[in-house]
Design a protein around this motif. Structure first.
Motif, mmCIF file in Angstrom:
data_model
loop_
_atom_site.group_PDB
_atom_site.id
_atom_site.type_symbol
_atom_site.label_atom_id
_atom_site.label_comp_id
_atom_site.label_asym_id
_atom_site.label_seq_id
_atom_site.Cartn_x
_atom_site.Cartn_y
_atom_site.Cartn_z
ATOM 1 N N ALA A 108 -69.569 -7.221 -28.694
ATOM 2 C CA ALA A 108 -68.724 -6.155 -29.251
ATOM 3 C C ALA A 108 -67.831 -5.545 -28.186
ATOM 4 O O ALA A 108 -66.718 -5.100 -28.470
ATOM 5 C CB ALA A 108 -69.601 -5.074 -29.878
ATOM 6 N N ALA A 109 -68.307 -5.534 -26.928
ATOM 7 C CA ALA A 109 -67.556 -4.913 -25.825
ATOM 8 C C ALA A 109 -66.594 -5.874 -25.146
ATOM 9 O O ALA A 109 -65.774 -5.446 -24.329
ATOM 10 C CB ALA A 109 -68.536 -4.365 -24.787
ATOM 11 N N SER A 110 -66.674 -7.157 -25.491
ATOM 12 C CA SER A 110 -65.951 -8.191 -24.737
ATOM 13 C C SER A 110 -64.436 -8.010 -24.718
ATOM 14 O O SER A 110 -63.770 -8.404 -23.758
ATOM 15 C CB SER A 110 -66.300 -9.580 -25.268
ATOM 16 O OG SER A 110 -65.927 -9.686 -26.637
ATOM 17 N N GLN A 111 -63.873 -7.401 -25.769
ATOM 18 C CA GLN A 111 -62.424 -7.213 -25.835
ATOM 19 C C GLN A 111 -61.988 -5.855 -25.294
ATOM 20 O O GLN A 111 -60.802 -5.542 -25.281
ATOM 21 C CB GLN A 111 -61.946 -7.370 -27.285
ATOM 22 C CG GLN A 111 -62.253 -8.718 -27.908
ATOM 23 C CD GLN A 111 -61.712 -9.877 -27.081
ATOM 24 O OE1 GLN A 111 -60.543 -9.866 -26.678
ATOM 25 N NE2 GLN A 111 -62.549 -10.870 -26.816
ATOM 26 N N SER A 112 -62.940 -5.080 -24.831
ATOM 27 C CA SER A 112 -62.628 -3.742 -24.314
ATOM 28 C C SER A 112 -62.240 -3.805 -22.842
ATOM 29 O O SER A 112 -62.748 -4.639 -22.082
ATOM 30 C CB SER A 112 -63.843 -2.836 -24.486
ATOM 31 O OG SER A 112 -63.716 -1.662 -23.707
ATOM 32 N N GLU A 113 -61.363 -2.895 -22.423
ATOM 33 C CA GLU A 113 -61.000 -2.815 -21.008
ATOM 34 C C GLU A 113 -62.192 -2.399 -20.152
ATOM 35 O O GLU A 113 -62.218 -2.614 -18.942
ATOM 36 C CB GLU A 113 -59.856 -1.804 -20.804
ATOM 37 C CG GLU A 113 -60.222 -0.375 -21.202
ATOM 38 C CD GLU A 113 -59.202 0.653 -20.746
ATOM 39 O OE1 GLU A 113 -58.471 0.364 -19.791
ATOM 40 O OE2 GLU A 113 -59.168 1.732 -21.364
ATOM 41 N N LEU A 114 -63.200 -1.810 -20.798
ATOM 42 C CA LEU A 114 -64.390 -1.354 -20.073
ATOM 43 C C LEU A 114 -65.493 -2.407 -20.023
ATOM 44 O O LEU A 114 -66.578 -2.135 -19.496
ATOM 45 C CB LEU A 114 -64.938 -0.078 -20.720
ATOM 46 C CG LEU A 114 -64.082 1.176 -20.506
ATOM 47 C CD1 LEU A 114 -64.642 2.338 -21.315
ATOM 48 C CD2 LEU A 114 -64.049 1.542 -19.030
ATOM 49 N N TYR A 115 -65.215 -3.594 -20.545
ATOM 50 C CA TYR A 115 -66.225 -4.651 -20.520
ATOM 51 C C TYR A 115 -66.775 -4.905 -19.111
ATOM 52 O O TYR A 115 -68.004 -5.004 -18.940
ATOM 53 C CB TYR A 115 -65.653 -5.946 -21.105
ATOM 54 C CG TYR A 115 -66.607 -7.115 -21.028
ATOM 55 C CD1 TYR A 115 -67.724 -7.184 -21.869
ATOM 56 C CD2 TYR A 115 -66.415 -8.142 -20.107
ATOM 57 C CE1 TYR A 115 -68.612 -8.246 -21.799
ATOM 58 C CE2 TYR A 115 -67.293 -9.207 -20.024
ATOM 59 C CZ TYR A 115 -68.394 -9.257 -20.871
ATOM 60 O OH TYR A 115 -69.273 -10.315 -20.794
ATOM 61 N N PRO A 116 -65.927 -4.995 -18.063
ATOM 62 C CA PRO A 116 -66.471 -5.215 -16.709
ATOM 63 C C PRO A 116 -67.419 -4.101 -16.262
ATOM 64 O O PRO A 116 -68.388 -4.363 -15.544
ATOM 65 C CB PRO A 116 -65.224 -5.254 -15.823
ATOM 66 C CG PRO A 116 -64.110 -5.637 -16.737
ATOM 67 C CD PRO A 116 -64.449 -4.991 -18.045
ATOM 68 N N ALA A 117 -67.151 -2.877 -16.715
ATOM 69 C CA ALA A 117 -68.032 -1.757 -16.353
ATOM 70 C C ALA A 117 -69.391 -1.914 -17.017
ATOM 71 O O ALA A 117 -70.439 -1.735 -16.383
ATOM 72 C CB ALA A 117 -67.395 -0.433 -16.756
ATOM 73 N N TYR A 118 -69.396 -2.267 -18.316
ATOM 74 C CA TYR A 118 -70.663 -2.448 -19.027
ATOM 75 C C TYR A 118 -71.444 -3.619 -18.437
ATOM 76 O O TYR A 118 -72.661 -3.537 -18.267
ATOM 77 C CB TYR A 118 -70.412 -2.681 -20.518
ATOM 78 C CG TYR A 118 -69.886 -1.464 -21.244
ATOM 79 C CD1 TYR A 118 -70.611 -0.270 -21.239
ATOM 80 C CD2 TYR A 118 -68.680 -1.488 -21.924
ATOM 81 C CE1 TYR A 118 -70.140 0.856 -21.897
ATOM 82 C CE2 TYR A 118 -68.198 -0.375 -22.593
ATOM 83 C CZ TYR A 118 -68.933 0.788 -22.571
ATOM 84 O OH TYR A 118 -68.461 1.905 -23.216
ATOM 85 N N LEU A 119 -70.744 -4.692 -18.119
ATOM 86 C CA LEU A 119 -71.408 -5.861 -17.547
ATOM 87 C C LEU A 119 -72.017 -5.519 -16.189
ATOM 88 O O LEU A 119 -73.125 -5.957 -15.861
ATOM 89 C CB LEU A 119 -70.414 -7.019 -17.397
ATOM 90 C CG LEU A 119 -71.024 -8.373 -17.054
ATOM 91 C CD1 LEU A 119 -71.950 -8.856 -18.167
ATOM 92 C CD2 LEU A 119 -69.927 -9.412 -16.806
ATOM 93 N N THR A 120 -71.301 -4.702 -15.411
ATOM 94 C CA THR A 120 -71.823 -4.267 -14.109
ATOM 95 C C THR A 120 -73.082 -3.430 -14.283
ATOM 96 O O THR A 120 -74.062 -3.601 -13.549
ATOM 97 C CB THR A 120 -70.757 -3.459 -13.348
ATOM 98 O OG1 THR A 120 -69.604 -4.279 -13.124
ATOM 99 C CG2 THR A 120 -71.280 -2.974 -12.004
#
Length: 237
Positions: A108-120
């Protein structure tokens, strides 16, 4: 007397405890007429009024420290809070995403600009404020590590960067390879945006800034997280 020794966010919490809970209940009582029973009654009433055991324990911590200072200054012969029995907070198991739920969330977060933050956060266990406080100088993508040196918090004076509460909080964390690759791509995209915006970009050296390079509000970040949970069909946690 504690303000110079506390982080701003902690000081504000102490101030709220004094203003909302202590002054209305005990503010008119003279120091030498404040008894242990009065304080114990306050704790009981706060619990019965719906306050959590943890919050009542914080009230005790603040009051006991203030009265200990009064003893040091000769205003009291003894600390009446020292003999009280504050409630012990119940241990609650933290709610966390299962592997299956995590997969749904990241999708669900993959298309968000914040995806790298969540993955981190997923790959390192960083807290929200620690993630938003990260600078590129704290990240070594070649070595595959990041160092936690501060946290971004909301205060009455605005957003502030604060050092970790304890020595354990300042730590070096290894980065999974997937996170390293995501951060490399994220840095390239961020540099492209920074160059495109030119003088409009406010460079704070942050890994996950808000629009135009400024620090991102942790409250807005948490709201975004809640929306993604809902989008992924996951429970609020």
């Amino acid at each position: 007397y504690m303000k110079p020794h506390l982080r701003q966010s902690t000081f504000e919490d102490y101030e709220i405890i004094c203003r909302v809970h202590l002054k209305p209940a005990l503010g008119k009582c003279r120091l030498r007429k404040l008894w242990t029973a009065d304080i114990q009654k306050l704790y009981r009433e706060k619990l019965e009024g719906g306050l959590s055991a943890r919050r009542v324990q914080l009230i005790h911590i603040v009051l006991r420290a203030a009265l200990a200072q009064a003893v040091k200054e000769g205003l009291l012969p003894a600390n009446p809070a020292a003999a009280t029995k504050p409630p012990k907070p119940e241990h609650k198991e933290a709610a966390y995403l299962s592997p299956e739920q995590l997969e749904k969330f990241l999708k669900a977060a993959s298309q968000s600009e914040l995806y790298p933050a969540y993955l981190t956060m997923v790959g390192t266990g960083l807290r929200c404020g620690e993630t938003l406080g990260l600078r590129w100088e704290d990240v070594d993508l070649e070595a595959g590590t990041l160092r936690v040196t501060r946290s971004l918090v909301c205060t009455k004076q605005g957003l502030r960067f604060e050092s970790p509460k304890t020595k354990k909080g300042a730590r070096l964390i290894p980065l999974p390879q997937e996170v390293v690759q995501a951060l490399k791509q994220h840095r390239v995209r961020q540099n492209e945006v920074r160059l495109a915006l030119g003088a409009v970009w406010q460079d704070h050296g942050l890994v996950f800034p808000g629009p135009f390079g400024k620090p991102r509000n942790p409250r807005a970040f948490r709201s975004h997280f809640k929306r993604l949970l809902k989008k992924a069909g996951l429970p609020d946690m």
